[in-house]
Design a protein around this motif. Structure first.
Motif, short mmCIF file in Angstrom:
data_model
loop_
_atom_site.label_atom_id
_atom_site.label_comp_id
_atom_site.label_asym_id
_atom_site.label_seq_id
_atom_site.Cartn_x
_atom_site.Cartn_y
_atom_site.Cartn_z
N SER A 9 -18.25 -1.31 1.74
CA SER A 9 -17.97 -0.70 3.05
C SER A 9 -17.38 0.70 2.88
CB SER A 9 -17.00 -1.57 3.84
OG SER A 9 -15.72 -1.54 3.25
N LYS A 10 -17.56 1.51 3.90
CA LYS A 10 -17.04 2.87 3.88
C LYS A 10 -15.52 2.87 3.76
CE LYS A 10 -20.70 5.08 6.54
NZ LYS A 10 -21.02 5.81 7.79
N THR A 11 -14.89 1.89 4.36
CA THR A 11 -13.43 1.81 4.31
C THR A 11 -12.94 1.63 2.88
OG1 THR A 11 -13.47 0.76 6.49
CG2 THR A 11 -11.43 0.61 5.25
N LYS A 12 -13.56 0.70 2.15
CA LYS A 12 -13.16 0.47 0.77
C LYS A 12 -13.44 1.69 -0.09
CE LYS A 12 -13.41 -4.53 0.28
NZ LYS A 12 -14.01 -5.64 -0.44
N ARG A 13 -14.61 2.29 0.13
CA ARG A 13 -14.98 3.48 -0.64
C ARG A 13 -13.97 4.61 -0.40
NH1 ARG A 13 -19.70 6.78 1.68
NH2 ARG A 13 -17.93 7.41 2.95
N ASN A 14 -13.64 4.84 0.88
CA ASN A 14 -12.70 5.91 1.21
C ASN A 14 -11.31 5.64 0.67
OD1 ASN A 14 -14.75 7.23 2.55
ND2 ASN A 14 -14.13 6.50 4.58
N GLN A 15 -10.92 4.36 0.68
CA GLN A 15 -9.60 4.00 0.17
C GLN A 15 -9.51 4.26 -1.33
OE1 GLN A 15 -8.54 -0.05 0.99
NE2 GLN A 15 -6.36 0.34 0.75
N ARG A 16 -10.57 3.89 -2.07
CA ARG A 16 -10.58 4.14 -3.52
C ARG A 16 -10.53 5.63 -3.81
NH1 ARG A 16 -14.93 0.08 -3.94
NH2 ARG A 16 -13.94 -1.89 -4.41
N ARG A 17 -11.31 6.40 -3.05
CA ARG A 17 -11.31 7.85 -3.25
C ARG A 17 -9.95 8.45 -2.96
NH1 ARG A 17 -16.92 10.11 -0.64
NH2 ARG A 17 -18.27 9.10 -2.13
N ALA A 18 -9.29 7.96 -1.91
CA ALA A 18 -7.97 8.47 -1.54
C ALA A 18 -6.96 8.21 -2.65
CB ALA A 18 -7.51 7.83 -0.24
N VAL A 19 -7.01 7.02 -3.25
CA VAL A 19 -6.10 6.69 -4.35
C VAL A 19 -6.37 7.60 -5.54
CG1 VAL A 19 -5.55 4.91 -6.06
CG2 VAL A 19 -5.74 4.31 -3.65
#
Length: 56
Positions: A9-19
Motif C-alpha cells: 500500500s502507498k501508506t506503508k511505502r510512504n512510511q518506510r520512505r519517511a523513516v
C-alpha cells in the motif's frame, strides 16, 4: 507456477520512505554540526592530525 505478490500500500511505502529520509537527515545534521565545530575550533572531537601520524 509463480504467483505475483500483493501490492504494498502507498501508506506503508510512504512510511518506510519517511523513516529512511529521517535517518539520513539526522546523519547529515550531525555531520554538519561536527564539521562546523571543528572549523570553529570548539569541538571536543579527537581526530588524528598529520603531526601525530609522523611521530608514530
Amino acid at each position: 507456477m509463480a504467483v505475483p505478490k500483493k501490492k504494498t500500500s502507498k501508506t506503508k511505502r510512504n512510511q518506510r520512505r519517511a523513516v529512511w529520509k529521517r535517518k539520513a537527515a539526522l546523519q547529515a545534521q550531525k555531520a554538519m554540526s561536527l564539521g562546523k565545530s571543528i572549523l570553529t575550533g570548539r569541538s571536543n572531537f579527537v581526530y588524528p592530525s598529520d603531526e601525530d601520524e609522523e611521530e608514530e
